[in-house]
Design a protein around this motif. Structure first.
Motif, PDB file in Angstrom:
ATOM      1  N   LEU A  79      19.370  -6.798  68.445  1.00 39.07           N
ATOM      2  CA  LEU A  79      19.312  -7.949  67.537  1.00 39.07           C
ATOM      3  C   LEU A  79      17.882  -8.448  67.373  1.00 39.07           C
ATOM      4  CD1 LEU A  79      22.481  -9.981  68.597  1.00 39.07           C
ATOM      5  CD2 LEU A  79      22.066  -8.879  66.383  1.00 39.07           C
ATOM      6  N   SER A 103      22.524  -4.814  73.112  1.00 38.52           N
ATOM      7  CA  SER A 103      22.729  -5.376  71.779  1.00 38.52           C
ATOM      8  C   SER A 103      21.762  -6.533  71.527  1.00 38.52           C
ATOM      9  CB  SER A 103      24.171  -5.868  71.626  1.00 38.52           C
ATOM     10  OG  SER A 103      25.073  -4.793  71.794  1.00 38.52           O
ATOM     11  N   LEU A 129      29.113  -3.128  71.327  1.00 38.04           N
ATOM     12  CA  LEU A 129      29.417  -4.397  71.978  1.00 38.04           C
ATOM     13  C   LEU A 129      30.866  -4.847  71.747  1.00 38.04           C
ATOM     14  CD1 LEU A 129      28.489  -6.811  73.658  1.00 38.04           C
ATOM     15  CD2 LEU A 129      27.634  -7.854  71.554  1.00 38.04           C
ATOM     16  N   LYS A 162      24.616  -0.270  68.413  1.00 33.61           N
ATOM     17  CA  LYS A 162      24.804  -0.986  69.675  1.00 33.61           C
ATOM     18  C   LYS A 162      25.315  -2.407  69.458  1.00 33.61           C
ATOM     19  CE  LYS A 162      21.432   1.558  72.455  1.00 33.61           C
ATOM     20  NZ  LYS A 162      20.191   1.478  73.263  1.00 33.61           N
ATOM     21  N   THR A 163      24.890  -3.022  68.372  1.00 34.25           N
ATOM     22  CA  THR A 163      25.274  -4.414  68.139  1.00 34.25           C
ATOM     23  C   THR A 163      26.676  -4.542  67.564  1.00 34.25           C
ATOM     24  OG1 THR A 163      22.954  -4.976  67.750  1.00 34.25           O
ATOM     25  CG2 THR A 163      24.615  -6.556  67.004  1.00 34.25           C
ATOM     26  N   TRP A 164      26.975  -3.769  66.520  1.00 32.07           N
ATOM     27  CA  TRP A 164      28.194  -4.000  65.746  1.00 32.07           C
ATOM     28  C   TRP A 164      29.345  -3.075  66.108  1.00 32.07           C
ATOM     29  CZ3 TRP A 164      27.160  -8.486  64.096  1.00 32.07           C
ATOM     30  CH2 TRP A 164      25.879  -8.805  63.650  1.00 32.07           C
TER      31      TRP A 164
END
Length: 625
Positions: free
Chosen positions: A525, A521, A153, A148-150
């Motif tokens: 994190l 995200s 997003l 989801k973060t890298w």
């Protein structure tokens, strides 16, 4: 002739009467004009207006003398209406069915079907994406925060940039098709091409070497490389929820509905949509059970995936057809013409404009807060879920039951949501979702923290602490999602309606496409930081609970601020629309006093041809013989 008539006192007539008032031919002479005329009855009325006493030789008009086809009672009604400031002619009541206007039904029914198809697809895609990335060889639930973060997003931001540019050059219909058709093509290609051939282009050996070198703590990031096509499916499924549901569908619904229609029918959209959750959950459950009946050596997951992706493609084309039909046969509502269209802006200008708007910032806070809050609980729950159901078959089957239960709960909430909007208004409805999420989240984290002491009690219920955590987490997700679909989403979409087109289009793109994954995200994190700091999610659970409390309080504050601004914009729009209608419908009034009695009449209505007036104006005299 005028002197003779006045001297003999035959009639009290206005000076220089128009010849068209008499039923005489132009060839008739003075003798015929002065001789008694054959009476012409006027619907049995005996007229006595402006000194004209019971004379049946011609059809007199009591309002605006000598005009044709007038009725005394109609004239009095028109004059009274004009005096009261009401429109002269009432607008015909539009046709209705079961108390709802036909035009409204032509909007609501297709929109409900579109929402049904979109959420049917989303449920299948959401359950399938989790099965793919969590149960794949060399992967686990730890991949989700990194994914989801890298991955999710950055791609969401890239889509927002592309969407903003396309919105400046394409029409709304072209933009809709340009966005949704690539989704349909990808999901069809994944089921029939990408997944069956995934073992040819997944770098399994390469990632195994990296994992052996870097250690197990890099399992999540390396799994993204190892199963990259599955991760691409995960991101496209996530974007289907952000783009197709939030931007395309709700943007289209806001375009063709009014605020009053939205208050009445937006909550009801979810009734049909959550029936879709029930049926799509049963569909996932069916194909999960189908894999068990296949013989050894048969890839049952590949067969069920092809079937489900075929359904997704078919539903996608149904959405396109419904969109085309509504655009062709349903008229758009009248918006306030005084709202200024802002000039087209570039990407950076759009972002600066949106950041400078307090209204948009509050909306963004709502979306980001929901994403962080639900993610703080959801990822932890999915890790427990894989521990309880390690095989793809069991995992997918449970997710099918979960989707069905979510549909039933949301359907019930939808039935109550309209009552909430009617009785308590937008502000209370917007605060219910964060309250529900806070209460259920605390219950879930408390069970994880104090699972040991309550294990004997749980054992008496025939469950282990792990299974109890799975069920409580499922209940938390069910209630949170049902509150989101029935109250949070309608509240959020209703807040866009009073905005101008520029803010509405680009604001939705920035909030729904960027802020939604930003919230998820952000939660990821936070979880990554907690894992690195405290060693595990279990050790960081008390801190996650405190973070959840702070975020929900900020969410409630933004909802309160937005309620004040939304109410003010709504009142302003209603005032402007009333002023526009008044500017069109207010008649020009003329006051005439005759015989000591004053009355207001409308010149255009009582003298539409600019003919004779009761007082014998100069314009009427110029047309007399």
């Amino acid at each position: 002739m005028e002197a003779v008539l006045q001297t003999k006192g035959l009639l009290s007539l206005p000076r220089k009467p128009s010849p068209r008032a008499f039923n005489l031919l132009p060839s008739q002479g003075l003798r015929h004009r002065l001789s008694p005329l054959k009476a012409k009855p006027v619907d049995g009325l005996s007229l006595s207006v402006n000194g004209l006493s019971k004379f049946h030789g011609f059809a007199a008009n009591p309002c605006g003398v000598f005009q044709k086809n007038r009725n005394f009672h109609i004239c009095r009604a028109e004059a009274a209406a004009a005096a009261d400031g009401q429109p002269l002619f009432a607008e015909p009541e539009p046709p209705k069915f079961m108390g709802i206007e036909i035009v409204t039904l032509k909007k609501i029914i297709p929109l409900g079907l579109m929402f049904f198809c979109i959420l049917f697809n989303y449920t299948i895609l959401r359950d399938t994406k989790d099965v793919l990335v969590v149960t794949a060889k060399g992967s686990s639930a730890e991949i989700i925060p990194f994914l989801k973060t890298w991955v999710n997003l950055p791609l969401a931001i890239g889509f927002m940039v592309l969407y903003t540019k396309l919105a400046n050059v394409l029409s709304k219909q072209a933009l809709f098709y340009t966005v949704i058709l690539p989704f349909i093509a990808f999901f069809g290609a994944f089921g029939f091409v990408l997944y069956p051939m995934s073992h040819y282009f997944h770098p399994t050996a390469f990632t195994d070497k990296l994992l052996a070198t870097l250690g197990p703590r890099f399992l999540g990031p390396l799994a993204i490389i190892r199963i990259w096509s599955f991760c691409l499916f995960y991101v496209m499924a996530e974007l289907w929820g952000s783009v197709v549901i939030s931007v395309l569908f709700w943007g289209f619904a806001n375009q063709i509905t009014t605020v009053d229609e939205a208050k009445r029918f937006y909550p009801l959209f979810g009734l049909g949509a959550n029936v879709a959750l029930i049926f799509s959950g049963r569909t996932v459950k069916y194909f999960s059970s189908l894999r068990q009946s296949l013989g050894p050596g048969v890839d049952g997951w590949a067969l069920s995936l092809k079937a489900m992706m075929s359904i997704v493609v078919g539903m996608g084309f149904t959405i396109c057809f419904l969109y085309w039909w509504v655009n062709k046969y349903v008229p758009l509502p009248t918006r306030s013409k005084k709202k200024k269209e802002k000039p087209k802006m570039g990407t950076m200008e759009s972002l600066k404009f949106l950041v400078s708007s307090r209204y948009i910032r509050d909306l963004a806070t709502l979306v980001v807060a929901y994403g962080i809050s639900i993610n703080l609980v959801e990822v932890t729950w999915k890790s427990k879920l894989k521990a309880q159901f390690p095989s793809p078959n069991e995992y997918s089957s449970f997710m099918g039951d979960f989707s069905t239960a979510t549909g039933v709960a949301t359907f019930t909430m939808m039935l109550l949501s309209q009552w909430v909007f009617d009785k308590y208004g937008w502000g209370v409805a917007a605060k219910i979702t964060p309250t529900v999420l806070l209460v259920t989240g605390v219950a879930f984290f408390s069970l994880i923290l104090f699972g040991g002491p309550v294990a004997p009690v749980i054992a008496k219920l025939g469950m282990t602490p792990l299974l109890a955590a799975v069920y409580v987490g499922a209940l938390q997700n069910i209630f949170s999602k049902s509150a989101k679909y029935s109250l949070f989403d309608p509240c959020k979409e209703m807040a866009y309606i009073p905005l101008d087109e520029e803010t509405k289009v680009k604001g939705k793109a920035a909030i729904d496409v960027v802020c939604n994954p930003l919230g998820k995200s952000g939660g990821a994190l936070i979880q990554q930081f907690m894992i690195l700091t405290f060693g595990s999610l279990a050790n960081s659970t008390p801190y996650l609970g405190g973070i959840l409390l702070v975020i929900v309080l900020a969410w409630l504050a933004a909802a309160k601020s937005l309620d004040t601004q939304f109410t003010a914009l709504r009142q302003e729009e209603e005032l402007e629309k009333e002023m526009e209608r008044a500017a069109v419908k207010i008649p020009v009034l003329a006051e005439e006093k005759e015989g000591g009695n004053g009355s207001f009449v409308t010149e255009a209505a009582l003298n539409p041809t600019g003919g004779d007036s009761a007082s014998g104006s100069s314009s009427s005299s110029s047309r007399n013989v």
